[in-house]
Design an enzyme around this catalytic site. Structure first.
Site, PDB file in Angstrom:
ATOM      1  N   LYS A 125     -79.215  62.759  16.443  1.00  0.00           N
ATOM      2  CA  LYS A 125     -79.421  61.413  16.918  1.00  0.00           C
ATOM      3  C   LYS A 125     -79.253  60.503  17.748  1.00  0.00           C
ATOM      4  O   LYS A 125     -77.736  61.064  17.706  1.00  0.00           O
ATOM      5  CB  LYS A 125     -79.776  61.057  15.614  1.00  0.00           C
ATOM      6  N   ASP A 165     -86.728  56.112  20.595  1.00  0.00           N
ATOM      7  CA  ASP A 165     -87.007  55.725  19.306  1.00  0.00           C
ATOM      8  C   ASP A 165     -86.881  54.264  19.130  1.00  0.00           C
ATOM      9  O   ASP A 165     -87.247  53.665  20.717  1.00  0.00           O
ATOM     10  CB  ASP A 165     -85.270  55.721  18.074  1.00  0.00           C
TER      11      ASP A 165
HETATM   12  P1  NDP Z   1     -90.544  50.334  19.027  1.00  0.00           P
HETATM   13  O1  NDP Z   1     -89.128  50.006  19.258  1.00  0.00           O
HETATM   14  O2  NDP Z   1     -91.761  50.933  19.707  1.00  0.00           O
HETATM   15  O3  NDP Z   1     -90.127  48.982  18.035  1.00  0.00           O
HETATM   16  C1  NDP Z   1     -90.313  47.955  16.956  1.00  0.00           C
HETATM   17  C2  NDP Z   1     -90.932  47.659  16.297  1.00  0.00           C
HETATM   18  O4  NDP Z   1     -90.486  47.005  15.013  1.00  0.00           O
HETATM   19  C3  NDP Z   1     -91.403  46.125  16.952  1.00  0.00           C
HETATM   20  O5  NDP Z   1     -92.496  45.623  16.914  1.00  0.00           O
HETATM   21  C4  NDP Z   1     -90.181  45.751  16.607  1.00  0.00           C
HETATM   22  O6  NDP Z   1     -89.789  43.832  16.380  1.00  0.00           O
HETATM   23  C5  NDP Z   1     -89.361  45.874  15.136  1.00  0.00           C
HETATM   24  N1  NDP Z   1     -88.182  45.992  14.599  1.00  0.00           N
HETATM   25  C6  NDP Z   1     -87.428  46.756  14.904  1.00  0.00           C
HETATM   26  N2  NDP Z   1     -86.364  46.187  14.252  1.00  0.00           N
HETATM   27  C7  NDP Z   1     -86.376  45.204  13.302  1.00  0.00           C
HETATM   28  C8  NDP Z   1     -86.287  44.732  12.228  1.00  0.00           C
HETATM   29  N3  NDP Z   1     -84.686  44.801  12.056  1.00  0.00           N
HETATM   30  N4  NDP Z   1     -86.776  43.552  11.981  1.00  0.00           N
HETATM   31  C9  NDP Z   1     -87.469  43.546  11.698  1.00  0.00           C
HETATM   32  N5  NDP Z   1     -88.813  44.507  13.074  1.00  0.00           N
HETATM   33  C10 NDP Z   1     -88.517  45.285  13.837  1.00  0.00           C
HETATM   34  O7  NDP Z   1     -90.109  51.807  17.956  1.00  0.00           O
HETATM   35  P2  NDP Z   1     -90.815  52.389  17.002  1.00  0.00           P
HETATM   36  O8  NDP Z   1     -91.881  52.271  16.915  1.00  0.00           O
HETATM   37  O9  NDP Z   1     -90.439  53.866  18.044  1.00  0.00           O
HETATM   38  O10 NDP Z   1     -89.895  52.926  16.179  1.00  0.00           O
HETATM   39  C11 NDP Z   1     -90.274  52.419  14.510  1.00  0.00           C
HETATM   40  C12 NDP Z   1     -89.672  52.673  13.611  1.00  0.00           C
HETATM   41  O11 NDP Z   1     -90.276  54.455  13.752  1.00  0.00           O
HETATM   42  C13 NDP Z   1     -88.003  53.495  13.887  1.00  0.00           C
HETATM   43  O12 NDP Z   1     -87.786  53.276  12.732  1.00  0.00           O
HETATM   44  C14 NDP Z   1     -88.423  55.043  13.731  1.00  0.00           C
HETATM   45  O13 NDP Z   1     -86.859  55.401  13.618  1.00  0.00           O
HETATM   46  C15 NDP Z   1     -89.672  55.239  13.851  1.00  0.00           C
HETATM   47  N6  NDP Z   1     -89.838  56.435  14.406  1.00  0.00           N
HETATM   48  C16 NDP Z   1     -90.148  56.587  15.456  1.00  0.00           C
HETATM   49  C17 NDP Z   1     -89.922  57.701  16.254  1.00  0.00           C
HETATM   50  C18 NDP Z   1     -91.254  57.244  17.839  1.00  0.00           C
HETATM   51  O14 NDP Z   1     -91.741  58.265  17.920  1.00  0.00           O
HETATM   52  N7  NDP Z   1     -91.021  56.624  18.736  1.00  0.00           N
HETATM   53  C19 NDP Z   1     -90.617  58.861  15.619  1.00  0.00           C
HETATM   54  C20 NDP Z   1     -90.069  58.778  14.760  1.00  0.00           C
HETATM   55  C21 NDP Z   1     -89.564  57.659  13.594  1.00  0.00           C
HETATM   56  P3  NDP Z   1     -88.411  43.603  17.656  1.00  0.00           P
HETATM   57  O15 NDP Z   1     -89.587  43.941  18.763  1.00  0.00           O
HETATM   58  O16 NDP Z   1     -88.846  41.845  17.173  1.00  0.00           O
HETATM   59  O17 NDP Z   1     -87.417  44.280  17.668  1.00  0.00           O
END
Ligand code: NDP
Length: 452
Positions: A125, A165
């Protein structure tokens, strides 16, 4: 003290100030306890001690120039945790909260997740404390190029293949890959999540969300239930959340919540196809905030400063299913209790480690179908594995072929979790099943290599 407790104590002592990594190690190792007596050879070879120490940690400086001509400096990380069963594989996270402990927790979990996918991928990672929010495309490009100026020397198609991510989507992967190609002058598959025009796979953007819903469907089927007709809570509004909504809709369910770090929307009528199309434009092209969804549609409530789980707790919002899809430790025990009290019977984790250890315990005690992240969200990395295969073969599969392979992988992961849980004496415990099934394969590979 047991071997497992000794190893946890060693991690707490030797890796101070890394609470998320400690949490992940405890979550995995405590469920591995039954493997200790069944595999004395693992104890003798000190596999448990070895697996919590990364192969290597790379930390670097990322200086870049912003639109005002000011020099900015960020920290870059790549943790190459274990390549026992294949090249290191795992995403890059760009978020201000990123530090070494967070990247280590994500890399550690990734080892077992990747093993579960049935594909040959090790765990890694990386990321940076860079915050893409509020930055211009030009600034994001300069940052990505500066980041790759160092990262390029540590990655390779058979060495380490990062992906996206939080904060790293199609735009960032494009800038990163463009810089890699410029420096190295080849087309190797060193990143996944690429654009479809330059080696990406169909269904990769959808894969994590789709996979989390497929996994929920598999868990529900064990009780003769299905997604159809169910009401779901989804947190976040990024990549994983968006395609979770799409798949729930396709399977006849209804999603009523979304969020970002500023607040939560509740749309009791459901986020249908047209509203989802609006959301994709809002978040992915205009890079707007979820509040704008509430401004756009009638009958939608916006709760500033509240998470999805706050809203469920404070407003007794009924949901059957929960797909936490934002970030780690979103669901503490209080929120878990609120979910149970408001009718939730199935939690499928799209985000990594979104539930605290107490919350997981409560879900299990209350007989909630609980799909841990490393199983439920493995569809993303599995489809990245399919992208690597297509790149190696120099061809691309159609949407249906990739989706059907993804669905099949999610079914295999579900089966592997259930079988391992059964074999090791905790039928129906998906957490233990996922950890043990993922671990055994990696441990056996480590045994085969001898002490290296
Ligand atoms: P994105 O950046 O596309 O979206 C993240 C979302 O979560 C945004 O809406 C963001 O809001 C919100 N968010 C992030 N951090 C926080 C926080 N600390 N508090 C509140 N809201 C938060 O990321 P992904 O959708 O790709 O990833 C989301 C989760 O899924 C993570 O845990 C990631 O590790 C996991 N994941 C993702 C994969 C992938 O293929 N993308 C694969 C496996 C797991 P804001 O815009 O306000 O920051």
């Amino acid at each position: 003290m047991s071997v497992i407790q000794d190893v946890i104590a060693m991690v707490l002592e030797k890796d101070p100030g890394q609470p998320e990594f400690h949490q992940a190690v405890k979550e995995v190792l405590t469920t591995l306890e039954p493997t200790v007596s069944k595999h004395p050879e693992f104890v003798k070879a000190r596999i448990f001690e070895r697996i919590v120490i990364p192969d290597r940690v790379i930390m670097f400086r990322v200086p870049w120039v912003d639109d005002r001509g000011e020099v900015q400096v960020n920290r870059g990380y790549r943790v190459q945790f274990s390549n026992a069963i294949g090249p290191y594989k795992g995403g890059l996270r760009f978020h201000p909260s990123v530090n070494l402990g967070i990247i280590k927790f994500l890399g550690f979990e990734q080892i077992f997740k990747n093993s579960l996918t049935t594909l040959p991928m090790g765990g890694g990672k990386g990321g940076s404390d860079f915050d893409p929010k509020g930055k211009s495309d030009n600034e994001v490009m300069h940052f990505c190029h500066a980041f790759m100026m160092e990262l390029y020397r540590h990655i390779g198609p058979d060495t380490d293949v990062p992906a996206g991510d939080i904060g790293v989507g199609g735009r960032e992967i494009g800038y990163l890959y463009g810089c890699y190609k410029k420096i190295v002058n080849d087309n190797a598959c060193v990143l996944t999540g690429k654009g479809i025009e330059y080696g990406g796979s169909l269904i990769r953007p959808e894969a994590t969300g789709y996979g989390a819903v497929y996994f929920a469907g598999e868990m529900m089927a064990t009780r003769g239930e299905e997604i159809k007709g169910k009401v779901a809570a989804v947190s976040g509004s990024g990549n994983v959340a968006q395609y979770t909504v799409e798949k729930v809709n396709q399977l006849g369910g209804k999603v009523v919540t979304l969020s970002d770090s500023n607040g939560t929307i509740v749309d009791e009528a459901g986020i249908d196809e047209a509203k989802l199309a609006y959301l994709l434009g809002l978040k992915n092209l205009r890079r707007g905030r979820i509040k704008e969804y509430a401004d756009e549609y009638k009958g939608v409530e916006y709760y500033a400063g509240q998470s999805v789980w706050d809203v469920i707790k404070d407003h007794s919002l009924h949901v059957d299913l929960a797909f936490p899809s934002a970030t780690e430790n979103e669901i503490c025990v209080e929120y878990a209790q609120a979910l149970v009290s408001n009718g939730c019977t199935c939690v499928s984790e799209g985000a990594n480690m979104p539930s605290s250890l107490d919350a997981i315990k409560l879900f299990q005690e209350e007989d909630v179908l609980y799909g841990p992240a490393k199983a439920a969200n493995a569809g993303g990395v599995a489809t990245s594995g399919l992208e690597m295969s297509q790149n190696s073969m120099r061809l691309s599969w159609g949407r249906e072929e990739v989706d059907s392979r993804l669905h099949q992988i999610m079914k295999s992961i579900h089966k592997a979790c259930l079988e391992a849980a059964q074999t090791y004496g905790r039928p129906g415990d998906y957490l233990m099943g996922a950890n043990i099934a993922g671990f055994i394969k990696v441990a056996n590979a480590m045994m085969a290599y001898g002490v290296v």
